[in-house]
Scaffold this motif. Structure first.
Motif, PDB file in Angstrom:
ATOM      1  N   LEU A 121      47.978  37.019  49.289  1.00 30.60           N
ATOM      2  CA  LEU A 121      48.508  38.147  48.510  1.00 30.60           C
ATOM      3  C   LEU A 121      49.436  39.049  49.314  1.00 30.60           C
ATOM      4  CD1 LEU A 121      45.785  39.667  46.171  1.00 30.60           C
ATOM      5  CD2 LEU A 121      48.039  38.775  45.559  1.00 30.60           C
ATOM      6  N   PHE A 161      39.802  38.602  35.242  1.00 26.85           N
ATOM      7  CA  PHE A 161      40.179  39.515  36.325  1.00 26.85           C
ATOM      8  C   PHE A 161      39.653  40.925  36.052  1.00 26.85           C
ATOM      9  CE2 PHE A 161      42.812  42.878  38.025  1.00 26.85           C
ATOM     10  CZ  PHE A 161      42.832  42.576  39.380  1.00 26.85           C
ATOM     11  N   GLY A 164      36.055  41.553  36.448  1.00 27.27           N
ATOM     12  CA  GLY A 164      35.529  41.522  37.812  1.00 27.27           C
ATOM     13  C   GLY A 164      35.140  40.144  38.326  1.00 27.27           C
ATOM     14  N   SER A 166      35.543  36.923  40.447  1.00 28.71           N
ATOM     15  CA  SER A 166      36.316  36.592  41.639  1.00 28.71           C
ATOM     16  C   SER A 166      35.771  35.309  42.262  1.00 28.71           C
ATOM     17  CB  SER A 166      36.263  37.738  42.646  1.00 28.71           C
ATOM     18  OG  SER A 166      34.944  37.898  43.115  1.00 28.71           O
ATOM     19  N   PHE A 198      41.014  37.569  42.318  1.00 29.05           N
ATOM     20  CA  PHE A 198      40.890  37.751  43.766  1.00 29.05           C
ATOM     21  C   PHE A 198      39.985  36.663  44.340  1.00 29.05           C
ATOM     22  CE2 PHE A 198      41.570  42.553  43.071  1.00 29.05           C
ATOM     23  CZ  PHE A 198      42.916  42.435  43.362  1.00 29.05           C
TER      24      PHE A 198
ATOM     25  N   SER B 162      37.193  46.093  29.001  1.00 27.78           N
ATOM     26  CA  SER B 162      36.919  44.883  29.786  1.00 27.78           C
ATOM     27  C   SER B 162      36.327  45.223  31.147  1.00 27.78           C
ATOM     28  CB  SER B 162      38.199  44.076  29.999  1.00 27.78           C
ATOM     29  OG  SER B 162      38.760  43.693  28.772  1.00 27.78           O
ATOM     30  N   ASP B 176      33.232  51.577  36.204  1.00 25.04           N
ATOM     31  CA  ASP B 176      33.232  50.842  37.463  1.00 25.04           C
ATOM     32  C   ASP B 176      34.580  51.031  38.168  1.00 25.04           C
ATOM     33  OD1 ASP B 176      33.064  49.144  39.541  1.00 25.04           O
ATOM     34  OD2 ASP B 176      32.445  47.399  38.381  1.00 25.04           O
ATOM     35  N   LYS B 179      36.568  48.158  40.795  1.00 25.70           N
ATOM     36  CA  LYS B 179      37.625  47.190  40.450  1.00 25.70           C
ATOM     37  C   LYS B 179      39.001  47.823  40.599  1.00 25.70           C
ATOM     38  CE  LYS B 179      34.860  44.729  37.056  1.00 25.70           C
ATOM     39  NZ  LYS B 179      33.873  45.811  36.783  1.00 25.70           N
ATOM     40  N   LYS B 182      39.718  48.151  44.270  1.00 26.02           N
ATOM     41  CA  LYS B 182      40.018  46.855  44.881  1.00 26.02           C
ATOM     42  C   LYS B 182      41.459  46.428  44.566  1.00 26.02           C
ATOM     43  CE  LYS B 182      37.741  42.410  45.450  1.00 26.02           C
ATOM     44  NZ  LYS B 182      36.809  41.438  44.904  1.00 26.02           N
ATOM     45  N   ALA B 186      44.547  45.956  47.243  1.00 27.38           N
ATOM     46  CA  ALA B 186      45.298  44.701  47.347  1.00 27.38           C
ATOM     47  C   ALA B 186      46.794  44.928  47.119  1.00 27.38           C
ATOM     48  CB  ALA B 186      44.758  43.684  46.352  1.00 27.38           C
ATOM     49  N   PHE B 188      48.226  46.519  44.375  1.00 22.15           N
ATOM     50  CA  PHE B 188      48.675  46.553  42.980  1.00 22.15           C
ATOM     51  C   PHE B 188      48.660  47.983  42.436  1.00 22.15           C
ATOM     52  CE2 PHE B 188      46.949  42.197  43.451  1.00 22.15           C
ATOM     53  CZ  PHE B 188      48.085  41.488  43.087  1.00 22.15           C
TER      54      PHE B 188
END
Lengths: 337, 337
Positions: A121, A161, A164, A166, A198, B162, B176, B179, B182, B186, B188
């Motif tokens: 990535l 995605f 969650g 992965s 991920f 989702s 949550d 996510k 994370k 990464a 994004f």
């Protein structure tokens, strides 16, 4: 909670119990609902027929139901919504289905041109490909959710995605089934799909619809699983070759080996089918047989059948569970007790 | 993990730590990116300008970047993708942004005609409305993700439903953030939106973009928050009335009370602004002021500014953090230390 899944990998999961059992998990193969030769083109006719058959199987209705897609569509008449169409009584006799779809002509271009499946990535091209792949597959997901909702199925898109999911070295590492179970318990039909996700080791990869199906089947234990494809089922050689024979029934035994029960083949051995599987260069049918056998080993009947045919309708309806009629065309893969 | 959020509700959350701090959370108001008077119509011109400004703020680039939407668009030329455009070196100097958008002319029709916000998922009309609302808002989300990706921003759609966000009596009950964190780590830019979600008591409701912003701000502590709207900022009366005065700076004190610092008003009291807020029948501006004051109380500067203007660009770029230039038009809401 850490558990070992059917292939022995450790997977983090969460409370997966639905209050009532799942009836069926359906895989809409990419080739059956998209035009594989044309980039990002849906096979509208097939998708409409598949959605109508799913309505019959899930909603137990062969008549028209009020639609649940109240959005504008280019070239379609404006939304006409009559709240009275929905009535006051709760619908309680719908069947509990999960739909998982492949990508077909969506996502592949974006993934293969960037190498998302190989990870990395931190490379700008891979990161861009991750974004582009997700845009493409979520576009398809939205169209499928809309097609199902148009038929009156309370469909809910759930991107792996976003949910969650992965992987670790491309094996499923984390999957929160509680959200899927909660949606089913609330009376919805979740619609999942192959997705860019991920990966703990590689950074990212592609999680295929077939891996999702295997995992859902292992943990949610549906009564049966249906793979909708663009051919009648599994053949003993590429179906375009002369004298290709449709394998109608395959039995999987306790040790994982499997054999063709019907029709009786002249030259029958497991080697034959393994060679057979290799004909599919996309890996589609090869993966399907291996995954289907693993699911069947759990005691769950698997039907591989051509989408949008009378045969797929019977499979979706669960008509094949005790008896396979002679005029049914498709492949059933079963555990041999 | 159970915590009390800023409004004293107990909320289940999970590990929310990003490795580096978030720079900015942006709310794209529904009115600024859609045509409110026409069902499901995007304000393409504004969305394009907003996306371009976000590219400048996030990617720190005022030149054209290679696009990340490689999907077909009706009426647009075919995708031309040159992998070499992306180069080999990692991009490390992009800013950490989160985008949250409202619904505007998407979702409202479906939600209000079915009463999704009032709950009652066992009613067929509410269940259908839940499905229809999600289709509408996720369609808009996809278009916004595509607009940002076209500019070269690595945008990732993350639907609150989702992602497992839910409410209890319409207050956020579970969210949550791991996510979201994370995805940011990464590299994004997550794009969230107002969504139909499960409610523990009512069955379902609508979770607004403004509530999402407040929650994200409280837990992720961005350097500043920008609300993009369709007027210059907050006024002392409906902005269409003669002599309406733009409130340029509002100070929030420790006890939560707030006062207008600039301009010096003749008849200045908190009562004025509370009355002012009532002019917005959609609840948009009223909610915005209350939420903005709550965010400011955490020590986070809030800018309310007209989308797609030179003023919004300066706000997004963080140019206002130490000094508000005299020619900047908008409302800044700040904690008075």
């Amino acid at each position: 909670m850490e558990e070992k899944n059917q292939t022995g990998q450790h997977t983090r999961t969460s409370n997966t119990n639905c209050t009532r059992p799942i009836r069926c998990i359906v895989k809409m193969g990419g080739a059956s609902i998209t035009c594989k030769s044309e980039l990002e083109k849906i096979n509208e006719e097939n998708l409409e027929k598949v959605s109508s058959q799913l309505k019959q199987a899930i909603m137990k209705s062969s008549t028209k139901l009020p639609g649940m897609d109240w959005s504008k569509r280019p070239g379609k008449p404006d939304i006409s919504l009559n709240p009275d169409d929905f009535g006051d009584h709760s619908v309680t006799d719908s069947s509990r289905f999960i739909v998982v779809h492949g990508a077909g002509s969506f996502g592949h271009f974006q993934a293969s041109n960037s190498g998302v499946h190989k990870g990395g990535l931190n490379k700008p091209l891979v990161k861009a490909g991750f974004v582009a792949t997700r845009i493409s597959v979520t576009s398809l997901n939205l169209e499928i959710v809309r097609a199902l909702a148009t038929e009156g199925i309370p469909s809910i898109g759930m991107s792996p995605f976003s949910c969650g999911w992965s992987t670790s070295e491309r094996n499923l590492a984390s999957a929160d089934l509680s959200k899927v179970a909660k949606a089913i318990d609330a009376g919805f039909t979740p619609v999942l799909h192959g997705d860019a996700v991920f990966d703990e080791i590689k950074g990212c990869t592609i999680l295929s619809g077939d891996v999702i199906i295997s995992y859902l089947a292992a943990y949610l234990k549906p009564e049966y699983v249906v793979f909708l494809t663009d051919v009648l089922g599994v053949y003993d050689r590429p179906p375009t070759e002369p004298h290709a024979v449709l394998l109608q029934e395959i039995a999987v035994s306790e040790d994982g080996s499997w054999s063709v029960v019907k029709p009786k083949l002249q030259n029958t051995s497991n080697q034959v089918e393994i060679t057979v599987a290799a004909h599919d260069t996309t890996g589609g049918m090869a993966t399907k047989i291996a995954e289907a056998a693993a699911i069947a080993k759990l005691g769950i009947d698997v039907y591989i059948v051509k989408a949008a045919t009378s045969h797929s309708l019977r499979a979706l309806n669960g008509e094949l569970r005790n008896n396979i009629p002679d005029d049914w065309l498709g492949t059933v893969i079963r555990f041999l007790r």
